[in-house]
Design an enzyme around this catalytic site. Structure first.
Site, PDB file in Angstrom:
ATOM      1  N   MET A 165     -16.231 -45.638 -57.015  1.00  0.00           N
ATOM      2  CA  MET A 165     -15.860 -44.222 -57.108  1.00  0.00           C
ATOM      3  C   MET A 165     -14.495 -44.036 -57.765  1.00  0.00           C
ATOM      4  O   MET A 165     -14.324 -43.165 -58.619  1.00  0.00           O
ATOM      5  CB  MET A 165     -15.856 -43.577 -55.720  1.00  0.00           C
ATOM      6  CG  MET A 165     -15.606 -42.075 -55.776  1.00  0.00           C
ATOM      7  SD  MET A 165     -15.514 -41.298 -54.162  1.00  0.00           S
ATOM      8  CE  MET A 165     -17.174 -41.518 -53.562  1.00  0.00           C
ATOM      9  N   TYR A 220     -19.082 -54.251 -55.818  1.00  0.00           N
ATOM     10  CA  TYR A 220     -20.280 -53.923 -55.034  1.00  0.00           C
ATOM     11  C   TYR A 220     -21.507 -54.621 -55.596  1.00  0.00           C
ATOM     12  O   TYR A 220     -21.694 -54.681 -56.815  1.00  0.00           O
ATOM     13  CB  TYR A 220     -20.535 -52.413 -55.096  1.00  0.00           C
ATOM     14  CG  TYR A 220     -19.617 -51.580 -54.228  1.00  0.00           C
ATOM     15  CD1 TYR A 220     -19.559 -51.751 -52.845  1.00  0.00           C
ATOM     16  CD2 TYR A 220     -18.821 -50.592 -54.806  1.00  0.00           C
ATOM     17  CE1 TYR A 220     -18.736 -50.962 -52.054  1.00  0.00           C
ATOM     18  CE2 TYR A 220     -17.996 -49.786 -54.032  1.00  0.00           C
ATOM     19  CZ  TYR A 220     -17.958 -49.983 -52.648  1.00  0.00           C
ATOM     20  OH  TYR A 220     -17.147 -49.206 -51.884  1.00  0.00           O
ATOM     21  N   LYS A 264     -17.087 -23.794 -75.044  1.00  0.00           N
ATOM     22  CA  LYS A 264     -17.703 -23.711 -73.713  1.00  0.00           C
ATOM     23  C   LYS A 264     -17.265 -24.898 -72.854  1.00  0.00           C
ATOM     24  O   LYS A 264     -16.774 -25.909 -73.383  1.00  0.00           O
ATOM     25  CB  LYS A 264     -19.232 -23.694 -73.872  1.00  0.00           C
ATOM     26  CG  LYS A 264     -19.798 -24.937 -74.557  1.00  0.00           C
ATOM     27  CD  LYS A 264     -21.237 -24.724 -75.036  1.00  0.00           C
ATOM     28  CE  LYS A 264     -21.756 -25.973 -75.740  1.00  0.00           C
ATOM     29  NZ  LYS A 264     -23.044 -25.721 -76.417  1.00  0.00           N
ATOM     30  N   ARG A 270     -35.906 -23.002 -76.312  1.00  0.00           N
ATOM     31  CA  ARG A 270     -34.898 -22.893 -75.263  1.00  0.00           C
ATOM     32  C   ARG A 270     -34.580 -21.411 -75.124  1.00  0.00           C
ATOM     33  O   ARG A 270     -35.230 -20.711 -74.377  1.00  0.00           O
ATOM     34  CB  ARG A 270     -33.677 -23.730 -75.693  1.00  0.00           C
ATOM     35  CG  ARG A 270     -33.097 -24.578 -74.618  1.00  0.00           C
ATOM     36  CD  ARG A 270     -32.056 -25.563 -75.111  1.00  0.00           C
ATOM     37  NE  ARG A 270     -31.019 -24.987 -75.948  1.00  0.00           N
ATOM     38  CZ  ARG A 270     -29.868 -25.597 -76.236  1.00  0.00           C
ATOM     39  NH1 ARG A 270     -29.623 -26.798 -75.757  1.00  0.00           N
ATOM     40  NH2 ARG A 270     -28.977 -25.025 -76.998  1.00  0.00           N
TER      41      ARG A 270
HETATM   42  C1  LIG Z   1     -22.980 -26.099 -77.752  1.00  0.00           C
HETATM   43  C2  LIG Z   1     -23.555 -25.302 -78.858  1.00  0.00           C
HETATM   44  C3  LIG Z   1     -23.052 -25.415 -80.167  1.00  0.00           C
HETATM   45  C4  LIG Z   1     -22.057 -26.473 -80.563  1.00  0.00           C
HETATM   46  O1  LIG Z   1     -22.754 -27.663 -80.807  1.00  0.00           O
HETATM   47  P1  LIG Z   1     -22.015 -29.004 -81.265  1.00  0.00           P
HETATM   48  O2  LIG Z   1     -23.125 -29.960 -81.456  1.00  0.00           O
HETATM   49  O3  LIG Z   1     -21.101 -29.373 -80.142  1.00  0.00           O
HETATM   50  O4  LIG Z   1     -21.275 -28.706 -82.515  1.00  0.00           O
HETATM   51  C5  LIG Z   1     -23.532 -24.551 -81.134  1.00  0.00           C
HETATM   52  N1  LIG Z   1     -24.481 -23.639 -80.835  1.00  0.00           N
HETATM   53  C6  LIG Z   1     -25.021 -23.526 -79.606  1.00  0.00           C
HETATM   54  C7  LIG Z   1     -26.058 -22.516 -79.353  1.00  0.00           C
HETATM   55  C8  LIG Z   1     -24.572 -24.361 -78.582  1.00  0.00           C
HETATM   56  O5  LIG Z   1     -25.120 -24.253 -77.359  1.00  0.00           O
END
Ligand SMILES: *Cc1c(COP(=O)(O)O)cnc(C)c1O
Length: 381
Positions: free
Chosen positions: A318, A270, A47, A145
């Protein structure tokens, strides 16, 4: 065969160089597979553009290393991956809604279904298409979640209509505390997941999946049939309390734009937050918070030149940071020279700690202005 290539057609002048070692990604994939044993398949979570490292080269590398199941968050990410890997099984964590059913089906994506409304949406679409469509169920086991409650799972099992329209691939859940092996919630979630699988057992699900990167380093009872690592593949330590079993993947170097020797005690940057003494040498680098070098790294990050620590001093701007290079010989810190910001002596987890965050956030925030180089992997791209 290892080779290095810059993004084609890119005009030089980037303030930083991001090097991604694809051979290290493949080696990490194999390390995780060894840890899992033969009964558990190792997938990969790519992702957010493979956590900012570049979906195309990373996904192709993982495919070549033997990975066949990939997870993304968004439908759009799944479609991008489908064009790269026509044969992969691609799961979409966010599932489907009315707007994405057609694309999800057309690109053969497997939505992760986390609530009854999603199941109904996907089953209804399957019926209108007079076909059965694949899906993975997500169970809520303690994170609050995404996921079905046990009550919703029981209802689902008794509701043959929706289930009949779907080809259920399996069930998954996600661990909240897997990076803390002693945390009591791990065992609790394992229990809840087993209980959920028992409720779903009349459906004859093929695969169960619970472990992310950190979960792979818990007891093998957490492994089930399919693991879903992301972070560990990119070299983030899955068990931060111990030594890192993963190989380093990412190197970030900044280019020195100017070096100055301070002739009068004065302040840097800054807000004048850092005082420098006479004789100190300050190098200015063309990387800043717009590149994902967080402002919280002001006066706290370490950088390295030739293995010698040189601290970031003053506030992160920045597009610029300032580094006290007094510790290295003047000739080692001249305009055009490179400074290591993420490197073997200063891995991504260390930079994250200095920023008060985690390696995940550092990687996913890495800017688009760096000149990217991919090593190995046979793809170059
Ligand atoms: C992002 C995610 C993972 C991967 O987790 P890592 O800690 O990066 O290995 C696995 N399962 C779900 C549901 C996730 O959202």
């Amino acid at each position: 065969m290892s080779r290095s290539s810059a993004v084609p057609g890119r005009v030089r002048g980037a303030g930083g160089f991001l090097t991604i070692d694809l051979d290290a990604v493949a080696a990490n994939y194999r390390t995780l597979g060894t840890r899992l044993g033969p009964a558990c398949e190792c997938g990969a979570v790519v992702k957010a553009d493979a956590y900012g490292l570049g979906l195309a080269p990373v996904a192709r590398t993982l495919w070549d290393a033997g990975c066949r199941r990939f997870f993304v968050a968004l439908t759009e990410e799944g479609i991008a991956l489908r064009f790269l890997l026509p044969e992969a099984r691609i799961y979409v964590f966010d599932g489907v809604d009315q707007d994405t059913t057609a694309d999800t089906a057309a690109h053969r994506l497997i939505p992760v279904l986390s609530h009854p409304g999603q199941i109904e949406t996907w089953a209804t679409y399957a019926r209108t298409q007079r076909t059965r469509l694949p899906a993975l169920l997500q169970m809520e086991t303690g994170m609050n979640r995404l996921g079905l409650s046990t009550g919703e799972a029981e209802t689902l099992v008794s509701d043959a209509a929706d289930i009949g329209a779907l080809e259920l691939d399996g069930a998954m859940s996600h661990l909240a505390c897997a990076d803390e092996p002693e945390h009591p919630q791990n065992a609790q979630q394992l229990d809840n997941f087993r209980n959920a699988l028992a409720i779903l057992s009349p459906l004859g699900l093929a695969a169960a999946s619970l472990a992310n990167s950190s979960g792979i380093f818990l007891d093998p009872a957490f492994h089930f049939d399919l693991a879903r690592p992301g972070a560990a593949l990119w070299g983030i330590n899955p068990q931060p309390a111990g030594p890192n079993p993963m190989g380093q993947v990412v190197k970030l170097q900044g280019k020195i734009l100017q070096t100055r020797t301070i002739d009068t005690p004065s302040a840097v940057g800054y807000g004048a937050t850092h005082r420098v003494r006479r004789g100190a040498r300050i190098a200015t680098i063309g990387i800043g918070y717009a590149d994902g070098f967080f402002r919280s790294l002001s006066n706290s990050a370490s950088a390295f030149i030739g293995g010698i620590r040189v601290p970031v001093v003053g506030r992160v701007s920045m597009d610029l940071i300032t580094i006290d290079v007094s510790a290295v010989p003047a000739e080692a810190a001249q305009a055009g020279d490179l400074v290591d910001l993420i490197s073997p002596e200063h891995p991504v987890d260390d930079l994250a700690r200095e920023a008060g965050t985690i390696g995940y956030e550092v990687l996913t925030a890495l800017g688009r202005r760096f000149e990217r180089r991919y090593l190995g992997g046979g793809t170059g791209s």
